[in-house]
Structure formats: C-alpha cells, structure tokens
Design a protein around this motif. Structure first.
Motif, PDB file in Angstrom:
ATOM      1  N   VAL A 224      55.122   0.573  53.299  1.00  0.00           N
ATOM      2  CA  VAL A 224      55.534   1.240  52.064  1.00  0.00           C
ATOM      3  C   VAL A 224      54.810   0.641  50.866  1.00  0.00           C
ATOM      4  O   VAL A 224      54.283   1.359  50.002  1.00  0.00           O
ATOM      5  CB  VAL A 224      57.065   1.123  51.882  1.00  0.00           C
ATOM      6  N   LEU A 225      54.777  -0.678  50.786  1.00  0.00           N
ATOM      7  CA  LEU A 225      54.121  -1.355  49.662  1.00  0.00           C
ATOM      8  C   LEU A 225      52.624  -1.065  49.629  1.00  0.00           C
ATOM      9  O   LEU A 225      52.039  -0.887  48.549  1.00  0.00           O
ATOM     10  CB  LEU A 225      54.369  -2.857  49.753  1.00  0.00           C
ATOM     11  N   GLN A 226      52.003  -1.011  50.783  1.00  0.00           N
ATOM     12  CA  GLN A 226      50.567  -0.763  50.826  1.00  0.00           C
ATOM     13  C   GLN A 226      50.247   0.664  50.388  1.00  0.00           C
ATOM     14  O   GLN A 226      49.268   0.892  49.653  1.00  0.00           O
ATOM     15  CB  GLN A 226      50.029  -1.016  52.243  1.00  0.00           C
ATOM     16  N   ARG A 227      51.070   1.617  50.798  1.00  0.00           N
ATOM     17  CA  ARG A 227      50.856   2.995  50.346  1.00  0.00           C
ATOM     18  C   ARG A 227      51.038   3.091  48.837  1.00  0.00           C
ATOM     19  O   ARG A 227      50.294   3.812  48.154  1.00  0.00           O
ATOM     20  CB  ARG A 227      51.816   3.945  51.069  1.00  0.00           C
ATOM     21  N   GLN A 228      52.022   2.366  48.310  1.00  0.00           N
ATOM     22  CA  GLN A 228      52.231   2.351  46.862  1.00  0.00           C
ATOM     23  C   GLN A 228      51.013   1.767  46.142  1.00  0.00           C
ATOM     24  O   GLN A 228      50.539   2.324  45.143  1.00  0.00           O
ATOM     25  CB  GLN A 228      53.482   1.531  46.540  1.00  0.00           C
ATOM     26  N   TYR A 229      50.483   0.671  46.663  1.00  0.00           N
ATOM     27  CA  TYR A 229      49.322   0.029  46.054  1.00  0.00           C
ATOM     28  C   TYR A 229      48.106   0.953  46.077  1.00  0.00           C
ATOM     29  O   TYR A 229      47.371   1.076  45.085  1.00  0.00           O
ATOM     30  CB  TYR A 229      49.023  -1.280  46.776  1.00  0.00           C
ATOM     31  N   GLU A 230      47.882   1.626  47.181  1.00  0.00           N
ATOM     32  CA  GLU A 230      46.678   2.456  47.323  1.00  0.00           C
ATOM     33  C   GLU A 230      46.743   3.738  46.495  1.00  0.00           C
ATOM     34  O   GLU A 230      45.723   4.395  46.295  1.00  0.00           O
ATOM     35  CB  GLU A 230      46.449   2.776  48.803  1.00  0.00           C
ATOM     36  N   LYS A 231      47.934   4.092  45.998  1.00  0.00           N
ATOM     37  CA  LYS A 231      48.058   5.239  45.100  1.00  0.00           C
ATOM     38  C   LYS A 231      47.904   4.830  43.632  1.00  0.00           C
ATOM     39  O   LYS A 231      47.894   5.689  42.748  1.00  0.00           O
ATOM     40  CB  LYS A 231      49.424   5.913  45.287  1.00  0.00           C
ATOM     41  N   SER A 232      47.784   3.543  43.372  1.00  0.00           N
ATOM     42  CA  SER A 232      47.819   3.040  41.998  1.00  0.00           C
ATOM     43  C   SER A 232      46.516   3.305  41.256  1.00  0.00           C
ATOM     44  O   SER A 232      45.450   3.529  41.839  1.00  0.00           O
ATOM     45  CB  SER A 232      48.081   1.528  42.001  1.00  0.00           C
ATOM     46  N   PHE A 233      46.615   3.270  39.935  1.00  0.00           N
ATOM     47  CA  PHE A 233      45.440   3.392  39.067  1.00  0.00           C
ATOM     48  C   PHE A 233      44.453   2.262  39.346  1.00  0.00           C
ATOM     49  O   PHE A 233      43.228   2.481  39.355  1.00  0.00           O
ATOM     50  CB  PHE A 233      45.889   3.352  37.599  1.00  0.00           C
ATOM     51  N   PHE A 234      44.964   1.077  39.606  1.00  0.00           N
ATOM     52  CA  PHE A 234      44.081  -0.058  39.861  1.00  0.00           C
ATOM     53  C   PHE A 234      43.247   0.169  41.117  1.00  0.00           C
ATOM     54  O   PHE A 234      42.028   0.005  41.104  1.00  0.00           O
ATOM     55  CB  PHE A 234      44.899  -1.348  40.015  1.00  0.00           C
TER      56      PHE A 234
ATOM     57  N   THR B  86      47.920  -5.670  35.201  1.00  0.00           N
ATOM     58  CA  THR B  86      49.178  -5.504  34.486  1.00  0.00           C
ATOM     59  C   THR B  86      50.019  -4.430  35.165  1.00  0.00           C
ATOM     60  O   THR B  86      49.553  -3.313  35.393  1.00  0.00           O
ATOM     61  CB  THR B  86      48.923  -5.134  33.016  1.00  0.00           C
ATOM     62  N   VAL B  87      51.271  -4.789  35.453  1.00  0.00           N
ATOM     63  CA  VAL B  87      52.131  -3.963  36.292  1.00  0.00           C
ATOM     64  C   VAL B  87      53.491  -3.771  35.626  1.00  0.00           C
ATOM     65  O   VAL B  87      54.008  -4.687  34.978  1.00  0.00           O
ATOM     66  CB  VAL B  87      52.333  -4.647  37.668  1.00  0.00           C
ATOM     67  N   VAL B  88      54.067  -2.573  35.772  1.00  0.00           N
ATOM     68  CA  VAL B  88      55.496  -2.366  35.522  1.00  0.00           C
ATOM     69  C   VAL B  88      56.191  -2.409  36.876  1.00  0.00           C
ATOM     70  O   VAL B  88      55.792  -1.704  37.805  1.00  0.00           O
ATOM     71  CB  VAL B  88      55.765  -1.008  34.847  1.00  0.00           C
ATOM     72  N   LEU B  89      57.196  -3.248  36.983  1.00  0.00           N
ATOM     73  CA  LEU B  89      57.912  -3.407  38.256  1.00  0.00           C
ATOM     74  C   LEU B  89      59.402  -3.241  37.984  1.00  0.00           C
ATOM     75  O   LEU B  89      59.996  -4.017  37.237  1.00  0.00           O
ATOM     76  CB  LEU B  89      57.622  -4.778  38.852  1.00  0.00           C
TER      77      LEU B  89
ATOM     78  N   LEU C 112      49.462  -0.479  37.691  1.00  0.00           N
ATOM     79  CA  LEU C 112      50.344   0.013  38.742  1.00  0.00           C
ATOM     80  C   LEU C 112      51.745   0.137  38.165  1.00  0.00           C
ATOM     81  O   LEU C 112      52.213  -0.767  37.476  1.00  0.00           O
ATOM     82  CB  LEU C 112      50.339  -0.944  39.943  1.00  0.00           C
ATOM     83  N   VAL C 113      52.397   1.264  38.425  1.00  0.00           N
ATOM     84  CA  VAL C 113      53.793   1.450  38.053  1.00  0.00           C
ATOM     85  C   VAL C 113      54.607   1.322  39.337  1.00  0.00           C
ATOM     86  O   VAL C 113      54.590   2.210  40.190  1.00  0.00           O
ATOM     87  CB  VAL C 113      54.029   2.817  37.386  1.00  0.00           C
TER      88      VAL C 113
ATOM     89  N   LEU D  94      54.011 -10.457  46.793  1.00  0.00           N
ATOM     90  CA  LEU D  94      53.225 -10.981  47.913  1.00  0.00           C
ATOM     91  C   LEU D  94      52.151  -9.991  48.344  1.00  0.00           C
ATOM     92  O   LEU D  94      51.015 -10.383  48.643  1.00  0.00           O
ATOM     93  CB  LEU D  94      54.142 -11.284  49.093  1.00  0.00           C
ATOM     94  N   ASN D  95      52.491  -8.713  48.367  1.00  0.00           N
ATOM     95  CA  ASN D  95      51.515  -7.723  48.811  1.00  0.00           C
ATOM     96  C   ASN D  95      50.360  -7.591  47.822  1.00  0.00           C
ATOM     97  O   ASN D  95      49.204  -7.409  48.223  1.00  0.00           O
ATOM     98  CB  ASN D  95      52.182  -6.359  49.011  1.00  0.00           C
ATOM     99  N   ILE D  96      50.651  -7.690  46.522  1.00  0.00           N
ATOM    100  CA  ILE D  96      49.581  -7.639  45.520  1.00  0.00           C
ATOM    101  C   ILE D  96      48.639  -8.829  45.692  1.00  0.00           C
ATOM    102  O   ILE D  96      47.404  -8.687  45.698  1.00  0.00           O
ATOM    103  CB  ILE D  96      50.168  -7.614  44.095  1.00  0.00           C
ATOM    104  N   ILE D  97      49.211 -10.020  45.855  1.00  0.00           N
ATOM    105  CA  ILE D  97      48.365 -11.213  46.022  1.00  0.00           C
ATOM    106  C   ILE D  97      47.565 -11.126  47.325  1.00  0.00           C
ATOM    107  O   ILE D  97      46.418 -11.573  47.398  1.00  0.00           O
ATOM    108  CB  ILE D  97      49.241 -12.486  45.984  1.00  0.00           C
TER     109      ILE D  97
END
Length: 490
Positions: A19-29, A122-125, A150-151, A195-198
């Motif tokens: 789930v976290l990886q799919r969220q990351y790969e959809k991000s603007f970053f 820079t992230v909104v979490l 990333l939002v 952790l997933n971002i790092i």
C-alpha cells in the motif's frame, strides 16, 4: 535501507508495504523529481497544524454526543473519517479564496521554505483517510499554492466498499466502511510511511516533523531516536505546534451534526424496512445553507434519533440583567490582560478567539439530583458574590472566583471569557493568579441567579425497543468519567 534494521520497533507487513509503495509511486515526487537526491525529509501534519480544522465545541454539545460523533461507524463514519467535518462552505467559493482564514500562516510559511529547498523532500502526512478526502485535501493545498512532494493520506481503505452500511439479524446495526483497515492506527501508518520513504530515498539523513498532538510528538521523538540508533539517519526532530481551531461557528456545527443524524436515520429506517444490503455514498452538505432564521436543530422528528437539549452540568444561572452588568464591569480587565499577554501565549494566529459566555456559576459538571444540591434545589434563587478574577498566561480567559450565599465554605468558578474549545481547561488551570476584587473600586460584586442545570445538545433514541444491558453499562461508565470542576478551597 534494509527495513529489517528497525523492525524491532515497527514491523511492516507485505500488505502494508504494498500500500505504501503504491502511494509513493503515485506521488508528485516519484513522477517528477525522483532523480533528485534530497538529504532532508520534512513532514507536516494537516489538522490543527497546517490547517485550522473544526471540531465539536464542548460549549454546544453534550459530552456523550461528542464521544459517539467522533467514534468510528456509530452515527456515520466518525468525525475524522467524514467528509462533512471539512465541508466548510460552497467548494468553488472556498477554492477561489484558498480557504482564507483557516490556515496557520506561520506553519504554512515554514512549509513553503521546505518546498523551496531543493535538498528537502516535503510531505503532508495525515490520519485523514484516502476515502473520502483524496480529492478535497489536495485541492485545498493546491488552492493555497502548496506543491508538496507527496500528500500522505492514510490509505485505509484504498478502495471504497460497495456496501457502506448494513443491517444484521434484524437489529439496528450499522457499518459505514466494510473494508477492513490495513494499518492498526494512525501512528502505525505514519511510522511505517517514514520507513518506506527512507527505504526508497536512502540519501535522506535528516527527518523533521511538525505535529499538534503532544502525545504524538513524544512518540515520534522516541521513534526517530530508534531510527537514529540504527545509523540510517543522522538527525530526527519533532516540532510541537500548539493546535488552533477555526473561529467559533455554532451554526455550522449544528448544520453538520443535523446532517449526520439525518443521513444516519435515513439509512437506518430504509434498511430496517427493506432488510437488504445496499451501497450508500456519503452525502455532502447542501451549500449555501437555507436562509431560515430558526435554530436548524429546532424541528421535531419521529426518526430513530433526535437531537435535543440534555442536562450536562449543575449550575447557578445568572439573570440577563446580572450577566449584562457583569460583562460591563469586567470586560476592561480581560482586555487589559489580552494586551499584556498578546505577544506570548495569547498570540492571535487568525483562528479561534475568546468568546463572552458568563451565563453560569458551575456547581458541578455532573447532573446532581435537585434535593442533593448543596446551595439549594433547582429553581432556588441565590446570591452570588465575586471574590476575585483570574490572571492567567496559560489560557486566554477571564474567570471569576465566587461564593454562593449560605455556602461560605466553598468557592466556585464563573467563566466569563474563554475559547470554546478550552471549556474543560478553564476548570483545570494550574498556573493562575487570583486578583481580589476590592469594593472600594466601585466594582459590582453581588449578583442574583437561579439554581438550574446547563443543557447541551445531545441525542435520544426514538425507538420502542429496549436498550441492551451493555449499552446501559457503557452510559453509566461514561457518566462516572465526566470531569468534575475544581472547587477552590480557602
């Protein structure tokens, strides 16, 4: 970074990681800046940190209603999972003025500084759920001109359930999200997210977080210390942001709660009648509001739940004449204290401001039987003598310490000015100077009032079915846990 290096503190399952990886790969970053190698990660909480998010005011609502309205899947999805908790007016108008008046501009500027730093991701979490906030929150940030990398909305669930509610075994049982959560809590989601971002961006060596909840701040500091101990990052800091509410808006609160109860009743009645399971998409409020002048909760209803005033505290209610005289007499003292403390604790950040109340002397925040009230039964006329007024750098308030005629042994509190969200804090102030009221100054000190109950809006069940023993036990336990205001001894 090997995730196993910190799993002693926080384990990530394969499902959570996916789930976290799919969220990351959809991000603007990921889609626009993934070639960059930032060394710093800046994480901003949304509610009461970047944005003045409304909550239910304890000056309006019975504590039991606040408890169930904020719980998940009772009278709706639950306040923090309900789109109506951020439905602040006509969307296009709000978008045009960028939700003016709802932002913590000091924190917004810090976010802009991080966004403009090429070494910082820079992230909104936020614990706000992807459904239903994935269209609203990004639109709010975009309108404000905040392009975060990333939002991070909590992705529980990733997909909308076909069945938003149901009836089981002929009983009045509702569920508003039949898809189970991936993450066990918001804290769990946020720590796994970091952790997933790092893991994806190993160049990050410094993490800074901004958050308004002090217990979260403490936990995040402990967590980042654990991550630092693995040498994965060099620095970790959490900045506490005192939470601020938006300006007091009782009409908006009543409109939202009425809507929540109305949709709950509709779902309940229809499905008890139909005995089937149907999908039901949560409704948005109709804006602009109807222009009627009467209280939006004033109409009667034969639906299963009805909003109605309920006794919430035992008080001496001042007469209108006494209230007016009291306000005229003590307003200047409050104004003076605001000026003295204006550049420190009482800084005006554009959000919630102190309001004039001064209706009640609080004998207890419990409902005491009429024949057990020390100063007289309900309806009794009593005299109230003001002994001192508060001077506090802790809260933006003016509270009077008073004595009830015939009860010289105890002192009670008469709150005059305070922020509605700080209603309970007014009775728990630890650091306050009491300035004696001297009659030679010509300050009126004696007022008249009537022993009564303070009524706040709550919910009653409009059903002939007998309530379960468990529900009664829960209500009794809740009653036991209600806070009793402090009596001030000589």
């Amino acid at each position: 970074m090997p995730l196993s290096m910190v799993t002693k503190y926080e384990e990530i399952t394969a499902s959570e990681l996916g789930v976290l990886q799919r969220q990351y790969e959809k991000s603007f970053f990921f889609q626009s800046k993934s070639a960059q190698k930032p060394t710093k990660l800046a994480i901003f909480d949304f509610d009461s940190t970047l944005f003045f998010s409304p909550l239910l005011s304890p000056t309006i609502w019975h504590p039991n209603l606040i408890r169930v309205a904020t719980a998940e899947s009772v009278y709706g999805p639950g306040w923090w999972r309900d789109i109506r908790s951020l439905d602040l007016g006509p969307f296009e108008e709000l978008k045009k003025n960028a939700w003016e008046g709802y932002w913590n501009e000091e924190i917004v500027q810090q976010a802009r500084n991080c966004i403009n730093d090429t070494d910082t991701m820079t992230v909104v979490l936020t614990g706000r759920r992807y459904h239903p906030f994935h269209l609203l929150v990004p639109a709010m940030l975009e309108a404000k001109g905040l392009q975060f990398d990333l939002v991070g909305l909590r992705p529980d669930p990733e997909y909308v359930s076909d069945n938003q509610w149901e009836v089981k075994l002929g009983q009045h049982h509702l569920t508003y999200n039949l898809t189970s959560s991936v993450f066990k809590s918001t804290m769990h989601f946020k720590t796994c997210f970091i952790l997933n971002i790092i893991h994806n961006i190993p160049s990050i060596k410094s993490v800074t977080m901004w958050d308004d909840r002090i217990h979260h701040v403490k936990k995040f500091r402990e967590y980042l210390d654990i991550v630092k101990s693995t040498s994965v990052i060099n620095n970790g800091d959490v900045i506490y942001v005192p939470g601020i509410r938006p300006k007091y808006n009782p009409r908006w609160e009543k409109n939202v709660i009425r809507h929540i109860i109305d949709t709950h009743n509709k779902a309940l009645v229809e499905h008890v009648q139909d005995g089937i399971r149907n999908g039901k998409i949560q409704q948005r409020l109709a804006w602009p509001c109807t222009a009627e002048k009467e209280d939006p909760l004033g109409s009667s209803s034969e639906m299963p739940l009805k909003l109605t005033p309920l006794p919430a505290a035992t008080v001496v209610k001042l007469s209108p004449e006494s209230k007016e005289k009291l306000c005229d007499a003590y307003k200047s003292y409050f104004t003076q204290e605001l000026k003295i403390h204006g550049k420190s604790k009482w800084k005006d950040c554009g959000g919630e401001q102190p309001q004039l109340f001064s209706d009640y002397v609080y004998l207890s925040q419990k409902v005491i039987p009429s024949d057990a009230i020390a100063v007289g039964s309900v309806g009794s006329q009593v005299g109230v003598t003001v002994k001192a007024y508060s001077n506090s750098a802790q809260l933006a308030c003016l509270v009077l310490k008073v004595e009830i005629d015939g009860d010289a042994e105890n002192d009670y509190l008469l709150p005059v000015y305070y922020k509605p969200s700080e209603y309970y804090e007014v009775f728990k102030m630890k650091y306050v100077d009491w300035i004696p009221v001297k009659s030679e100054k010509g300050l009126p000190t004696h007022f008249k009032g009537k022993v009564d109950y303070e009524y706040k809006l709550g919910v009653v069940e409009k059903t002939t079915e007998k309530r379960s023993h468990t529900a009664d036990d829960d209500d009794d336990e809740c009653q036991k846990q209600e806070t009793k205001p402090k009596r001030i001894r000589h």
